[in-house]
Design an enzyme around this catalytic site. Sequence first.
Site, PDB file in Angstrom:
ATOM      1  N   LYS A  54     -60.597 -27.890  61.193  1.00 26.46           N
ATOM      2  CA  LYS A  54     -60.266 -29.299  61.424  1.00 26.46           C
ATOM      3  C   LYS A  54     -58.910 -29.412  62.136  1.00 26.46           C
ATOM      4  O   LYS A  54     -58.751 -30.205  63.060  1.00 26.46           O
ATOM      5  CB  LYS A  54     -60.277 -30.064  60.092  1.00 26.46           C
ATOM      6  CG  LYS A  54     -61.705 -30.242  59.564  1.00 26.46           C
ATOM      7  CD  LYS A  54     -61.782 -30.623  58.088  1.00 26.46           C
ATOM      8  CE  LYS A  54     -63.244 -30.567  57.640  1.00 26.46           C
ATOM      9  NZ  LYS A  54     -63.437 -30.769  56.196  1.00 26.46           N
ATOM     10  N   GLN A  98     -59.767 -31.925  51.036  1.00 24.79           N
ATOM     11  CA  GLN A  98     -60.886 -30.986  51.120  1.00 24.79           C
ATOM     12  C   GLN A  98     -61.527 -30.822  49.742  1.00 24.79           C
ATOM     13  O   GLN A  98     -60.850 -30.495  48.775  1.00 24.79           O
ATOM     14  CB  GLN A  98     -60.385 -29.631  51.661  1.00 24.79           C
ATOM     15  CG  GLN A  98     -61.494 -28.638  51.926  1.00 24.79           C
ATOM     16  CD  GLN A  98     -62.439 -29.085  53.046  1.00 24.79           C
ATOM     17  OE1 GLN A  98     -62.006 -29.580  54.086  1.00 24.79           O
ATOM     18  NE2 GLN A  98     -63.740 -28.921  52.825  1.00 24.79           N
ATOM     19  N   ASP A 121     -62.682 -39.519  55.858  1.00 27.04           N
ATOM     20  CA  ASP A 121     -63.891 -38.877  55.339  1.00 27.04           C
ATOM     21  C   ASP A 121     -64.894 -39.935  54.854  1.00 27.04           C
ATOM     22  O   ASP A 121     -66.057 -39.626  54.628  1.00 27.04           O
ATOM     23  CB  ASP A 121     -63.527 -37.949  54.164  1.00 27.04           C
ATOM     24  CG  ASP A 121     -63.906 -36.500  54.430  1.00 27.04           C
ATOM     25  OD1 ASP A 121     -64.594 -36.248  55.443  1.00 27.04           O
ATOM     26  OD2 ASP A 121     -63.511 -35.631  53.639  1.00 27.04           O
TER      27      ASP A 121
END
Length: 294
Positions: A54, A98, A121
């Site tokens: 990422k 994450q 997200d």
Amino acid sequence: MTAQLIDGKLIAQQVRDDVAAEVAKRTAAGKPQPVLATVLVGERVDSATYVAAKGKACQDLGMGSVNHHLPANINQEDLEKVISDLNADKSISGILVQLPLPSHLNEERVLQLISIEKDVDGFSPINIGRLAQKGREPLFVPCTPYGCIYLLEQAGVKIEGANAVVLGRSNIVGMPAALLLIGKNATVTVCHSKTKDLPGVIRQADILIAAIGRTEMVRGDWIKPGAAIIDVGINSKPDASKKSGYRLVGDVNFDEAKEVAGFITPVPGGVGPMTIAMLMKNTLRAAQIQQGEI
Ligand code: NDP
């Protein structure tokens, strides 16, 4: 092979090129660079690999990234302080924690704390709630399901009125994918580990999104001729011909399915590259929202 291959690598590259072009335009106009903050807790090798990918994508597209790598034994309060600081930091456009977090941490509370305008997200309860409500739009669509729908649309698959089956009901893939399909006027059936007669249900599907993490479980004779198959699964299968001793395969038996389906994504090279591409799109969008541009 009768099915048309949906090339996720190519489509993801087009998304990335578009994002890079928009970022360059913004930078040339003197606007601040979009910046993604990632939060990695602990030493899971897979999580560290995803976070590194990422960060690299941000760099490739002209965006900034910062990673907060925190010890596995961090307590809830200290982790929440990191998130609160990132929320308050005006130089940060998007925040990504994450997952999964170590089991002693309360994931729901952490996700809830991320400012909705930085939730790239799309996992905050407010974003998911908006996704579930008719006539409401989330600020950010979760990246993997967003990628699945984008692939269907790019391939020209008609979603409205289609019978869609989503195999898997996780918070990060199956459930938001089902909500997105409903929002696009498909008639949606969600299957899970307790579903009876899975082959019979899947045989009704004009569109199948498979996200269960079970090696090649969906067989060719479960598939309706002409159906569009989006295979999210990533599973390693022993393969003595590979140096690593394994290869990656999906939840669908590709060799069988490609002879029956109308459209199909490969694994690897299907949904996988789309997840990061959509994250980059969301990070740019976060910067635009914070600048009051959208
Ligand atoms: P989860 O393990 O969180 O969820 C799996 C879902 O599949 C659950 O709803 C479970 O049912 C259901 N399931 C499991 N076994 C069966 C079965 N035998 N029959 C029917 N349903 C079953 O997985 P994720 O959603 O996180 O991931 C799914 C797959 O997608 C994995 O292979 C993962 O690696 C991959 N993935 C790929 C991404 C990408 O970028 N390409 C991103 C994220 C995930 P129940 O709810 O009843 O337990």
